[in-house]
Design a protein around this motif. Sequence first.
Motif, short mmCIF file in Angstrom:
data_model
loop_
_atom_site.label_atom_id
_atom_site.label_comp_id
_atom_site.label_asym_id
_atom_site.label_seq_id
_atom_site.Cartn_x
_atom_site.Cartn_y
_atom_site.Cartn_z
N CYS A 250 -26.28 11.35 -1.33
CA CYS A 250 -26.40 10.19 -2.62
C CYS A 250 -25.23 9.10 -2.11
O CYS A 250 -25.57 8.02 -2.22
N ARG A 252 -24.13 8.68 0.78
CA ARG A 252 -24.59 8.13 1.86
C ARG A 252 -25.35 7.00 1.71
O ARG A 252 -25.55 5.79 2.39
N PHE A 253 -26.35 7.22 0.78
CA PHE A 253 -27.40 6.09 0.42
C PHE A 253 -26.60 4.92 0.11
O PHE A 253 -27.00 3.91 0.53
N VAL A 257 -26.53 1.17 1.60
CA VAL A 257 -27.01 0.03 0.78
C VAL A 257 -25.82 -1.30 1.09
O VAL A 257 -26.06 -2.41 1.44
N TYR A 259 -23.70 -1.35 3.55
CA TYR A 259 -23.71 -1.77 4.90
C TYR A 259 -24.95 -3.00 5.09
O TYR A 259 -24.62 -3.94 5.55
N THR A 260 -25.82 -2.75 4.54
CA THR A 260 -27.23 -3.76 4.69
C THR A 260 -26.59 -4.94 4.03
O THR A 260 -26.93 -6.19 4.66
N GLY A 263 -24.43 -6.66 6.12
CA GLY A 263 -25.06 -7.34 7.21
C GLY A 263 -25.90 -8.60 6.83
O GLY A 263 -25.65 -9.56 7.57
N ILE A 264 -26.56 -8.48 5.64
CA ILE A 264 -27.28 -9.73 5.21
C ILE A 264 -26.32 -11.01 5.02
O ILE A 264 -26.31 -11.95 5.86
N MET B 36 -30.13 -3.82 13.01
CA MET B 36 -28.91 -4.70 12.87
C MET B 36 -28.74 -5.70 14.15
O MET B 36 -28.46 -6.87 14.01
N ILE B 39 -31.15 -8.40 13.81
CA ILE B 39 -30.62 -9.61 12.59
C ILE B 39 -29.54 -10.45 13.51
O ILE B 39 -29.75 -11.69 13.40
N ILE B 52 -33.76 -12.28 8.43
CA ILE B 52 -32.68 -11.43 8.01
C ILE B 52 -32.95 -10.76 6.77
O ILE B 52 -32.47 -9.56 6.57
N GLY B 56 -33.18 -6.89 6.21
CA GLY B 56 -32.17 -6.10 5.37
C GLY B 56 -33.08 -5.39 4.28
O GLY B 56 -32.58 -4.08 4.08
N MET B 59 -34.04 -2.18 6.06
CA MET B 59 -32.63 -1.26 6.10
C MET B 59 -32.56 -0.42 4.88
O MET B 59 -32.46 0.82 4.72
N VAL B 60 -32.59 -1.18 3.82
CA VAL B 60 -32.39 -0.24 2.44
C VAL B 60 -33.76 0.77 2.34
O VAL B 60 -33.48 1.80 1.98
N GLY B 63 -32.95 3.61 4.40
CA GLY B 63 -31.92 4.52 3.64
C GLY B 63 -32.47 5.23 2.43
O GLY B 63 -32.22 6.47 2.27
N LEU B 64 -33.49 4.59 1.85
CA LEU B 64 -34.11 5.55 0.50
C LEU B 64 -34.67 6.57 1.21
O LEU B 64 -34.69 7.59 0.54
N LEU B 67 -32.47 9.29 2.11
CA LEU B 67 -32.16 10.04 0.78
C LEU B 67 -32.79 11.13 0.38
O LEU B 67 -32.58 12.18 0.06
N LEU B 71 -32.22 14.83 0.43
CA LEU B 71 -32.20 15.78 -0.85
C LEU B 71 -33.24 17.00 -0.66
O LEU B 71 -33.09 18.26 -1.13
#
Lengths: 578, 576
Positions: A250, A252-253, A257, A259-260, A263-264, B36, B39, B52, B56, B59-60, B63-64, B67, B71
């Motif tokens: 969690c 890490r997630f 975000v 990090y992103t 980056g942006i 990255m 970008i 960009i 972005g 990337m999110v 990440g999701l 996750l 889990l």
Amino acid sequence: MKKNNLLKRLLSFTRPYLGYLFLSLFFASISVSLTLYAPVLTGRAIDHVVGKGQVDFNALKVILLQLALIVAATSFSQWLMGLFTNKVTYFSVRDIRTKAFERLQRVPLRFIDSNARGDILSRVVVDAEQVADGLLMGFTQLFSGIVTILGTIGFMLVINVKITLLVVFVTPLSLFVADFIAKRTFNLFKIQSETRGEMTALIEETVGHMKVVKAFGYERESYEKFEEINQRLEICGIKALFFSSITNPCTRFVNGVVYTLVGIVGAFSVVNGFLTVGQLSCFLSYANQYTKPFNEISGVIAELQSALASAKRLFEVIDAQPETPDPSDSVVLTRTDGSVELSHVSFSYVPEIKLIEDLNLSVKAGQKIAIVGKTGCGKTTLINLLMRFYDIDKGKIIVSGYDVRNLTRNSLRASFGMVLQDTWLKAGTIRDNIAYGKPDASEYEIVSAAISAHADGFIRRMPEGYDTYLTEDGANLSQGQKQLLCIARAMLSLPSMLILDEATSSIDTRTEIHVQKAFDEMMRGRTSFVVAHRLSTIRQADLILVMENGRIIEQGKHEELLLRKGFYAQLYNSQFDV
Amino acid sequence: MFKLVRFLKGYKKECIIGPLFKFLEACFELVVPLVMAGIIDIGIKHKDTGYICKMGALMVFLGLLGLICSLTAQYFAAKASMGFGTALRRALFRHVSNLSYSELDEIGTPSLITRLTGDINQAQSGVNLILRLFLRSPFIVVGAIVMAFFVDVKLALIFLLATPAIGAVIYFVMSGSIPYYKRIQAFLDKVSLLTRENLAGVRVIRAFSKQEKEIESFQNTCDDLKNEQIIVGRITTLLNPLTYVVVNAAVIAIIWGGGFQVNIGDLKQGEVIALVNYMSQILLALVALANLIVVFTKASACAVRINEVFEIFPSVSEKDSPCSAVSGSERVSFNDVCFAYKGAKEEVLSNISFSVPAGSTIGVIGGTGSGKTTLMNLLARFYDATKGEVLIDGVNVKNLSFAYLRKKIGIVPQKAVLFKGSIRDNMRWGKKEASDEEIEQALKIAQCWDFVFSKPEGLDAKVDQGGKNLSGGQRQRLTIARALVGRPEILILDDSASALDFATDARLRRALEKETQGMTVFLISQRVSTLRNTDFIVVLDDGKVVGIGRHEDLFENCPVYREICLSQMEEKEAKQ
């Protein structure tokens, strides 16, 4: 105890090692700040690597050399930090453990008699280990985590305020997540820890007495009991484990975000000319580094949770009420005249169930007092009181003219030699066991004691004689042999009074005759209390106390009591009446 | 450790899904540096803000996905490892239950207890970590190297050098510290031995005022433990600094080499950053791996100890097709029976022969260590005779089923052990479905009636662990009642009245005599008065039968017996 206090208590054990602690923190700070500086250099280096034909090798060389130096210094201080952390952790845990053990030596017997041994054991052994792991992990990591966070913020501020603010405000999200999870897992860990304790107690009981279990073919039933706890343990274990292990992904997630976002936003800044690409790369690695301690901290918190739950159980032992200390003006009983007096003594193990009430007894020096009575009449309790294993509720016990409460416990106990029905020996050589009460005894004394106790014969027949190593609780001896060794142990440290609690119950009578003779010899001129079922051994007693329900119902010499035709006479005659 | 893998059998699904999802998570993680780099090299270079933002969002999203995968993996890993621990504990407990006395003597119960508790917990966390993290690290390492090749083949060679170098550092640190862990375990065992011992011997320790001494020796052990831990700590703390050095050397090499590649236009700036990122990912993964190896080593040591128990098989085992008794023969016969404990040179029993008709009462007398209890242990088949045979109703006990033997024989062991639960629970050990009436009757015979029923809860009265809330005599009588509940045909009373006073003992014997009509009773005792009225007495001395007969005959003809008698009573009493 509140969680915070618990932590404070735990940290208080590191106080003697503050020096190491500071060194460890010092090197932690150094290694952290240097680690933070490295990305700045990397970023600068990258800014010299722009594109085709745009690489400044001279500048690059200088920066990379600097980087190499920083790396060397970082790793050296990392190593030192680790060494000092270990010192603090292992020293403190040793202290906690010793403290718990020390307390066990000082608590009233009531505490030990009324707690499952397996449970106390697991606190001293397993829980202490858990605390070590939790502390070791938690300690410096928590600190370097915090330094990293602060340091990162500082370095970032120097480069770009806007992006820094972004990082600073979004990242704590992961802390919230971690804290949210940790709060919920604390209870789960507690349940798991308790269920484990239950499991240990059951295994101690069942496996400890496996022979009895087998004798009754009760394997299945005890297995069912075991399985019931086992299954509960599985369920609460899965929960505790799962919920504690989701912290990491969690956070890490959340970090991802952040990090992103960096980056942006960073990319936009570069496009608008507020930032160089090298600085962006530096920021990105900061975003990683900045969030890493949050990750670690949450990991540390999970580990601390379990360490705290264990610490709590450990502190329950350490905080157990000790025996009321000997008053400062208490007398060290050096010479006893051998007289013992009990006046109006009352005692009970549980307030609701009265046991001994208004007991009166006067013993003159050198007398042999025999205590007989039905089982459960309070004979063993009387010994518990004489030795001050338990304190009386009312009345007085006077030894050599002193109220026992005014004597140091050690000197009081040292004036009694004691052989109990429950034979206990230490893991160690036979020699060590006999000399237990008198470690500086000479070989001659040890062997004489063994001879008087009629133990010399069987000891010599053992493969290594007096050097034979006894496993835990003398498991490699028969019950009778163990008892002979206990007698030899008492024989060696010739005290002025003796307590023999069914001391010869498992020795055969042929041997007992000899032991009895030795005892008689030893008891000459010494006050002795003998609890015996073999009435033949107490016929010569100066005073026989017949007890029932905590009261003395008859007392006198053998012949007198027989003439009285009371309870004793009945008891005595019953041995011939089959 | 691998021998224990079979306990994961029911969790195949979990064991596959867990690492699989970890693998997916690792994949998503590995894509991030490339995105990255995109970008930087495309978005920034061409000032393409739309690109960009799109990257972005990607990337999110990655990440999701990561996750969710993670889990899922954690859940299945928790489930599988706890299931593993539970199954292992169950199997070990069962295995221990099946061991016979001989093996129990050999391993010792304290050691069995640690293996069932601490060792299993360790092995369980080992499995959990393997499922959760052990596979993730190699995924990341291999993945990062592959990605590096994808970006630039020449610079990827640095990865091929650095990774084994990190691996070597880890290997040397690990192999240097492993021997210490064994010694640490030995000290930990001693810590637990001392604690146990001090709890059991608290009275004696205080009687001798040895508390300080005991504390000192405990302190010394804890000190030794601490010293070992610090020594091993010196080696293991080298790990992080050394790997940090290797990785940063690689980073320097990447930037330097990257400089040349960029200068000739083979590489872009963003890609150099991506390579540096991959390097640090490899480091993180390998360090995680190293920390896991420590846990894994501990777990393996525990696994070895657990396996040792599994590798011991019960020496006394049931025949495949046990037969039942033949009527018409003697109830019990010993034919030339010899017995020596495992590993012992000398026999404890030699050439024992005698028979016992059904319904008789037999006394067994002899000094300490003369073999009385061992003889009865052979009858109940807790050990197998090394020579000769033990027969019940004409059938060798080796051919009888355990269930049959346990039902047939009721035993009151020397040491009165009761278990946590109610008195009723304890009584049902003798007969699982015993009714309250049966229990009450047994309690009456065993002279427990008065004290059990003076308790307000009666049969529901609580018995603490080890029966600590009862006196020795009460415990002993309860163990007698427990054996009587099942109404066994053969009853063995092994010195079961030692803690009883004579009056209770006499009443007990009278009651037993009346109530055990038809039962074959073995009375083991050192008291002549307990045995003198039995049908016949077997006199044991140093493992040999030195006399069999009635009290009067033995008193006249057996010198050992005579001596025993005279040690307990006057000659005229013995002759009465």
